[in-house]
Design a protein around this motif. Structure first.
Motif, PDB file in Angstrom:
ATOM      1  N   THR A  24       0.821  -1.215   0.000  1.00 32.10           N
ATOM      2  CA  THR A  24       0.000   0.000   0.000  1.00 32.10           C
ATOM      3  C   THR A  24       0.852   1.260   0.000  1.00 32.10           C
ATOM      4  O   THR A  24       1.723   1.433   0.846  1.00 32.10           O
ATOM      5  CB  THR A  24      -0.937   0.013   1.220  1.00 32.10           C
ATOM      6  OG1 THR A  24      -1.715  -1.182   1.196  1.00 32.10           O
ATOM      7  CG2 THR A  24      -1.858   1.216   1.183  1.00 32.10           C
ATOM      8  N   ARG A  25       0.566   2.117  -0.972  1.00 33.19           N
ATOM      9  CA  ARG A  25       1.303   3.365  -1.131  1.00 33.19           C
ATOM     10  C   ARG A  25       0.770   4.459  -0.212  1.00 33.19           C
ATOM     11  O   ARG A  25       1.518   5.209   0.381  1.00 33.19           O
ATOM     12  CB  ARG A  25       1.139   3.840  -2.578  1.00 33.19           C
ATOM     13  CG  ARG A  25       2.399   4.152  -3.323  1.00 33.19           C
ATOM     14  CD  ARG A  25       2.060   4.555  -4.758  1.00 33.19           C
ATOM     15  NE  ARG A  25       1.875   3.391  -5.625  1.00 33.19           N
ATOM     16  CZ  ARG A  25       2.866   2.725  -6.190  1.00 33.19           C
ATOM     17  NH1 ARG A  25       4.107   3.084  -5.981  1.00 33.19           N
ATOM     18  NH2 ARG A  25       2.633   1.693  -6.965  1.00 33.19           N
ATOM     19  N   SER A  26      -0.557   4.570  -0.143  1.00 33.91           N
ATOM     20  CA  SER A  26      -1.167   5.622   0.660  1.00 33.91           C
ATOM     21  C   SER A  26      -2.623   5.256   0.897  1.00 33.91           C
ATOM     22  O   SER A  26      -3.125   4.290   0.335  1.00 33.91           O
ATOM     23  CB  SER A  26      -1.072   6.971  -0.053  1.00 33.91           C
ATOM     24  OG  SER A  26      -1.877   6.947  -1.217  1.00 33.91           O
ATOM     25  N   ILE A  27      -3.307   6.019   1.740  1.00 38.11           N
ATOM     26  CA  ILE A  27      -4.734   5.770   1.926  1.00 38.11           C
ATOM     27  C   ILE A  27      -5.526   6.763   1.066  1.00 38.11           C
ATOM     28  O   ILE A  27      -4.985   7.799   0.691  1.00 38.11           O
ATOM     29  CB  ILE A  27      -5.153   5.855   3.415  1.00 38.11           C
ATOM     30  CG1 ILE A  27      -4.672   7.155   4.039  1.00 38.11           C
ATOM     31  CG2 ILE A  27      -4.613   4.670   4.167  1.00 38.11           C
ATOM     32  CD1 ILE A  27      -5.148   7.330   5.468  1.00 38.11           C
ATOM     33  N   PRO A  28      -6.803   6.512   0.733  1.00 36.84           N
ATOM     34  CA  PRO A  28      -7.556   5.334   1.153  1.00 36.84           C
ATOM     35  C   PRO A  28      -7.011   4.057   0.511  1.00 36.84           C
ATOM     36  O   PRO A  28      -6.467   4.089  -0.595  1.00 36.84           O
ATOM     37  CB  PRO A  28      -8.970   5.620   0.658  1.00 36.84           C
ATOM     38  CG  PRO A  28      -8.782   6.543  -0.504  1.00 36.84           C
ATOM     39  CD  PRO A  28      -7.590   7.370  -0.160  1.00 36.84           C
ATOM     40  N   TYR A  29      -7.187   2.952   1.211  1.00 37.98           N
ATOM     41  CA  TYR A  29      -6.719   1.660   0.729  1.00 37.98           C
ATOM     42  C   TYR A  29      -7.645   1.186  -0.375  1.00 37.98           C
ATOM     43  O   TYR A  29      -8.746   0.722  -0.133  1.00 37.98           O
ATOM     44  CB  TYR A  29      -6.688   0.682   1.912  1.00 37.98           C
ATOM     45  CG  TYR A  29      -6.413  -0.742   1.530  1.00 37.98           C
ATOM     46  CD1 TYR A  29      -5.148  -1.121   1.082  1.00 37.98           C
ATOM     47  CD2 TYR A  29      -7.401  -1.706   1.628  1.00 37.98           C
ATOM     48  CE1 TYR A  29      -4.899  -2.431   0.741  1.00 37.98           C
ATOM     49  CE2 TYR A  29      -7.155  -3.020   1.289  1.00 37.98           C
ATOM     50  CZ  TYR A  29      -5.909  -3.376   0.841  1.00 37.98           C
ATOM     51  OH  TYR A  29      -5.657  -4.675   0.505  1.00 37.98           O
ATOM     52  N   ASP A  30      -7.234   1.421  -1.599  1.00 35.37           N
ATOM     53  CA  ASP A  30      -7.974   1.005  -2.789  1.00 35.37           C
ATOM     54  C   ASP A  30      -6.952   0.431  -3.747  1.00 35.37           C
ATOM     55  O   ASP A  30      -5.775   0.730  -3.640  1.00 35.37           O
ATOM     56  CB  ASP A  30      -8.679   2.215  -3.437  1.00 35.37           C
ATOM     57  CG  ASP A  30     -10.116   2.372  -2.939  1.00 35.37           C
ATOM     58  OD1 ASP A  30     -10.748   1.329  -2.644  1.00 35.37           O
ATOM     59  OD2 ASP A  30     -10.588   3.517  -2.844  1.00 35.37           O
ATOM     60  N   ARG A  31      -7.436  -0.359  -4.718  1.00 34.76           N
ATOM     61  CA  ARG A  31      -6.481  -1.033  -5.602  1.00 34.76           C
ATOM     62  C   ARG A  31      -5.492  -0.042  -6.239  1.00 34.76           C
ATOM     63  O   ARG A  31      -4.324  -0.322  -6.405  1.00 34.76           O
ATOM     64  CB  ARG A  31      -7.215  -1.805  -6.687  1.00 34.76           C
ATOM     65  CG  ARG A  31      -6.336  -2.825  -7.415  1.00 34.76           C
ATOM     66  CD  ARG A  31      -7.223  -3.744  -8.215  1.00 34.76           C
ATOM     67  NE  ARG A  31      -6.500  -4.702  -9.049  1.00 34.76           N
ATOM     68  CZ  ARG A  31      -6.337  -5.990  -8.705  1.00 34.76           C
ATOM     69  NH1 ARG A  31      -6.771  -6.428  -7.546  1.00 34.76           N
ATOM     70  NH2 ARG A  31      -5.734  -6.820  -9.526  1.00 34.76           N
ATOM     71  N   ALA A  32      -6.009   1.142  -6.570  1.00 35.22           N
ATOM     72  CA  ALA A  32      -5.175   2.121  -7.274  1.00 35.22           C
ATOM     73  C   ALA A  32      -3.999   2.614  -6.424  1.00 35.22           C
ATOM     74  O   ALA A  32      -3.000   3.084  -6.949  1.00 35.22           O
ATOM     75  CB  ALA A  32      -6.030   3.314  -7.694  1.00 35.22           C
ATOM     76  N   THR A  33      -4.102   2.522  -5.117  1.00 35.88           N
ATOM     77  CA  THR A  33      -3.001   2.994  -4.267  1.00 35.88           C
ATOM     78  C   THR A  33      -2.118   1.831  -3.815  1.00 35.88           C
ATOM     79  O   THR A  33      -1.283   1.993  -2.941  1.00 35.88           O
ATOM     80  CB  THR A  33      -3.532   3.723  -3.014  1.00 35.88           C
ATOM     81  OG1 THR A  33      -4.321   2.806  -2.238  1.00 35.88           O
ATOM     82  CG2 THR A  33      -4.364   4.931  -3.375  1.00 35.88           C
ATOM     83  N   THR A  34      -2.325   0.651  -4.412  1.00 32.52           N
ATOM     84  CA  THR A  34      -1.478  -0.487  -4.050  1.00 32.52           C
ATOM     85  C   THR A  34      -0.644  -0.911  -5.256  1.00 32.52           C
ATOM     86  O   THR A  34      -0.862  -0.445  -6.383  1.00 32.52           O
ATOM     87  CB  THR A  34      -2.321  -1.713  -3.621  1.00 32.52           C
ATOM     88  OG1 THR A  34      -2.946  -2.259  -4.791  1.00 32.52           O
ATOM     89  CG2 THR A  34      -3.367  -1.335  -2.596  1.00 32.52           C
ATOM     90  N   SER A  35       0.287  -1.828  -5.011  1.00 36.82           N
ATOM     91  CA  SER A  35       1.104  -2.308  -6.125  1.00 36.82           C
ATOM     92  C   SER A  35       0.317  -3.302  -6.987  1.00 36.82           C
ATOM     93  O   SER A  35       0.868  -3.893  -7.900  1.00 36.82           O
ATOM     94  CB  SER A  35       2.408  -2.927  -5.618  1.00 36.82           C
ATOM     95  OG  SER A  35       2.146  -4.050  -4.812  1.00 36.82           O
ATOM     96  N   MET A  36      -0.982  -3.473  -6.739  1.00 35.77           N
ATOM     97  CA  MET A  36      -1.838  -4.268  -7.621  1.00 35.77           C
ATOM     98  C   MET A  36      -2.442  -3.400  -8.733  1.00 35.77           C
ATOM     99  O   MET A  36      -3.153  -3.918  -9.603  1.00 35.77           O
ATOM    100  CB  MET A  36      -2.963  -4.930  -6.825  1.00 35.77           C
ATOM    101  CG  MET A  36      -2.512  -6.034  -5.897  1.00 35.77           C
ATOM    102  SD  MET A  36      -1.710  -7.393  -6.762  1.00 35.77           S
ATOM    103  CE  MET A  36      -3.094  -8.060  -7.701  1.00 35.77           C
TER     104      MET A  36
END
Ligand code: ZN
Ligand code: ZN
Ligand code: FE
Length: 789
Positions: free
Chosen positions: A141-153
């Protein structure tokens, strides 16, 4: 619409990425309610409307999903909405979700394992299977909110089947951000040292299993970084791994496929089994079974071994492949140690691994899901508590536990600013506060090379990104030369106010914060060495600490020891032993049998001691252990911190009940005459008393002396509680006996339960110091007339 009940709930806590919103949705459907759920800056907002809206809150709290945790819940009446037909989950807008917490990474759940084991399931054998109840979180996770777009997925667009799961509120994978399958998700492959592909997909893991079974050393990309793996039963492979990693003796962690295998290799109590198989999946230190299948080289210095169970689907697939290769009866065990060269942080990227681990591993198992932030495996052990039940003690806190916060007691006036504790020099962690929560980051390591300093910077940024806060002040160690101290005063720190707090005071403040204690205590900091308020080297201190006023005093300490050659004495404890002998009147320690191995160094040390040159003094408890060990010929020169003490601890003859005298010398400060302990060690060792007996008498004498010191200091200061901290609390005898003896004296004992007693807790102590200090400053500005140091 005044006749309709509508309730508005604002929920704070760990409520994102843990199946919270689908749970709310299902509950609303069950109760026949309409309304909505959405992420908002103040938390997750739920509105429910309908006849049974009044039942919603109680059910919500009682039936919470396993990973969710509520820390704040406000319920109010809301205006009814006419014509609302359904309950809906609103998408989160960017920049929102400020009050929600990212979950730590979670071990693969039973449902996902069942999916992977079912040949008819589309995720059969897929090494990245996960759902809302399990899988990677913090590390992707890069930042919040925790959504797919803010993760390495973000770079893996969902296939149709995965999207359908993701969008169906009744599916186990509804809004599971790392959701993936063999069609759309990450893939694995195996390469040689040059990065040339050897195999892909399922074949890569089968080939990896074969390489491991044949004795190869393999780099395996995991959750928070690379592991170096080899067959833990293969003596030659373990020795070769140690040689390549330049890690001659420090214990290596071992991963086993299941609890049964763990029980064959070590004694496993019920509490230990719970920790081994819990969702955090730490390494658990266990008493090894003599004659087990593990190679001798796994932990040569102690009878204990660190075991962990698989925690990613990839690990499960790998053990499955090993079982296929060796038959169901053969239960494999794999060394799984951090993929790094000695002293450097764990490797994270594919190219980085090939570059940095090229000489260490024979083959590399890689995949294309990026790890955004490094996190080593956590290490814990279970100690027998005062009531006989197991109490957890952390040796290293990282994956699985970070970023769960420490809930602080009432510090200041509720408008707490954000403070960043920069951590100590060794075993560094960082701590960022947000309101009354303190977020201690993952174990970083020893801040003595640029790579580790860089890792420290990554975590600093990452914590700020996932918490969406910026510090208003920095708190550093008192030592002016630490990299962190220099950084705080430099241009990169942006001119923020910098506070400094003494190392052992920070230790005590950390235990107090964990226990939410706000009254003054005597803190016993039993440690390696830390920079003292007088510029000396402290490390065996009895301190009066008032967490409210921040007033503190040094009430007592251990008798000083010489460190001939300074830092060199920490690597070569025989020097400290020779210094102790010199203090005991043996100006010529020549006859000591083990000193002859260290000629001509020991002649030089004799001159240093005679002239008082380059021989700093220390009250450190860790160095006392070093001296005692070296007097017995154990750990004369060490390759890792605490090695001599570990050898001494393991040598104890548990049948011995005698204890050496350890007198307490009255005065200001009180001095515990630990040199007397060393005199008795010397006398008994010279008289040929067995090492195990001497070691036991030393331990018991020290524990009794420390209890006397703490109890007397508490009496002097007029306090009832004693807080225990410092790296020496990792000594099993101290950790179990000292609280018991103090309790016998009627003293209330506070110990670490959430963080390691070693320097991993320092950043928390620094942060709470900063919070309180700022609050006191504000109170003073507002004319409340409080004085503080
Ligand atoms: Zn799952
Ligand atoms: Zn898919
Ligand atoms: Fe320390």
């Amino acid at each position: 619409m005044h006749d309709v009940t509508r309730r508005r709930l604002v929920v704070q806590g760990q409520v994102q990425g843990v199946g919270f919103r689908p749970f709310v949705y299902r509950l609303a459907l069950e109760l026949g309610l309409t309304g909505l759920v959405r992420n908002a800056p103040e938390g997750v907002v739920v509105e429910v409307q309908g006849a049974r809206a009044g039942e919603f809150r109680a059910r919500l709290e009682a039936e919470l999903p396993p990973l969710a945790r509520i820390v704040g819940l406000e319920e109010t009446d809301a205006e009814g909405v006419a014509g609302e037909a359904a309950f809906r989950i609103e998408a989160s807008a960017p920049g929102q979700g400020h009050a929600v917490l990212i979950s730590p990474d979670v071990a693969t759940c039973a449902d996902c394992l069942a999916d992977m084991a079912d040949p008819d399931n589309r995720r059969f054998g897929y090494p990245f299977t996960n759902c809302t109840n399990c899988g990677p979180r913090y590390t992707i996770t890069r930042s919040i909110p925790y959504d797919r777009a803010t993760t390495s997925m973000a770079c893996f667009p969902l296939c149709e089947a995965c999207r359908a799961e993701y969008e169906n509120p009744l599916d186990r994978r509804f809004h599971a951000q790392p959701n993936a399958c063999p069609v759309c998700g990450p893939r694995v492959w195996l390469t040689d040292r040059q990065g040339a592909r050897l195999a892909e997909g399922p074949q890569a893991l089968e080939r990896l299993a074969r390489e491991l079974a044949e004795g190869a050393i393999c780099a395996v990309k995991g959750l928070g970084g690379f592991h170096l793996a080899c067959d833990a039963a293969n003596e030659a492979a373990v020795a070769e791994l140690r040689r390549r990693k330049t890690r001659p003796a420090k214990p290596l962690a071992v991963m086993v496929p299941d609890l049964d295998t763990a029980r064959r290799l070590a004694e496993v109590s019920e509490d230990e089994a719970r920790w081994l198989s819990g969702r955090e999946r730490p390494i658990v230190l266990l008493r090894g079974r003599p004659g087990s299948a593990l190679a001798q080289g796994i932990s040569p210095d102690t009878g204990h071994v660190g075991l962990m169970l698989p925690y990613t689907p990839l690990h499960h697939v790998l053990f499955g492949a090993l079982r296929k290769l060796t038959g169901p009866a053969n239960r494999a065990a794999l060394v799984m140690t951090s993929g790094n060269a000695g002293g450097e942080p764990i490797c994270l990227g594919n190219r980085e691994a090939l570059r940095r681990l090229g000489q260490l591993a024979d083959v590399f198992l890689l995949h294309d899901r990026d790890i955004l932030i490094r996190a080593d495996d956590s290490v814990v052990r279970v100690l027998p508590g005062p009531n006989g039940d197991g109490e957890i003690q952390f040796l290293r806190r990282a994956r699985g536990f970070v970023p769960s916060p420490v809930e602080l007691p009432e510090f200041g006036d509720g408008k707490a600013p954000t403070v960043l504790g920069l951590g100590p020099e060794l075993k560094n962690t960082l701590c960022l506060t947000k309101g009354r929560q303190a977020f201690v980051g993952q174990h970083i390591g020893d801040m003595q090379n640029l790579e580790t300093f860089g890792f420290w910077g990554e975590i600093r940024e990452h914590l700020q990104a996932v918490l969406q806060v910026r510090p208003a002040a920095l708190v550093r160690d008192l030592h002016p030369d630490y990299l962190t101290s220099q950084w705080a005063q430099g241009p990169e720190a942006g001119g923020l106010p910098v506070l400094a707090v003494q190392h052992h005071v920070a230790h005590v403040l950390a235990v107090l914060a964990e226990n939410r204690a706000t009254r003054p205590v005597v803190g016993l900091a039993l440690d390696g060495t830390g920079y003292g308020a007088d510029g000396g080297l402290w490390g065996g201190e009895a301190l009066y600490v008032d967490p409210d006023s921040l007033e503190w005093r040094r009430l007592g300490h251990l008798a000083p020891l010489w460190l001939p050659g300074g830092e060199a004495a920490i690597r070569e404890p025989w020097r400290i032993a020779q210094g102790a002998l010199w203090s005991l009147g043996e100006r010529d320690a020549g006859p000591w049998p083990w000193l002859k191995d260290f000629r001509p160094g020991s002649r030089l040390v004799a001159q240093m001691l005679d002239k008082g040159l380059n021989c700093p003094e220390t009250s450190s408890c860790g160095r006392l252990f070093d001296a005692a060990a070296a007097l017995l010929g154990l750990g004369l020169a060490v390759s890792y911190e605490g090695q001599a003490a570990m050898l001494l601890e393991a040598a104890q003859d548990q049948d011995e009940a005698g204890a050496y005298e350890c007198p307490l010398l009255e005065g200001e400060p009180l001095v515990l005459d630990t040199l007397a302990l060393l005199r008795q060690v010397r006398d008994d060792a010279s008289a040929g008393v067995p090492v195990g007996v001497v070691s036991r008498r030393f331990h018991l004498g020290l524990v009794a002396g420390l209890a006397a010191l703490a109890a007397r200091a508490a009496e002097v200061a007029g306090v009832r509680a004693v807080a225990l901290s410092g790296g020496c609390m990792l000594n099993r005898t101290l950790a179990t006996e000292l609280p018991r003896l103090l309790a016998e004296r009627g003293v209330e004992v506070l110990t670490h339960r959430l963080l390691p007693p070693g320097d991993g807790c320092i950043s928390l102590g620094q942060a709470v110091y900063g919070l309180r200090r700022l609050a006191l400053g504000r109170a003073q500005e507002q004319g409340e007339g409080r004085n503080f140091l």
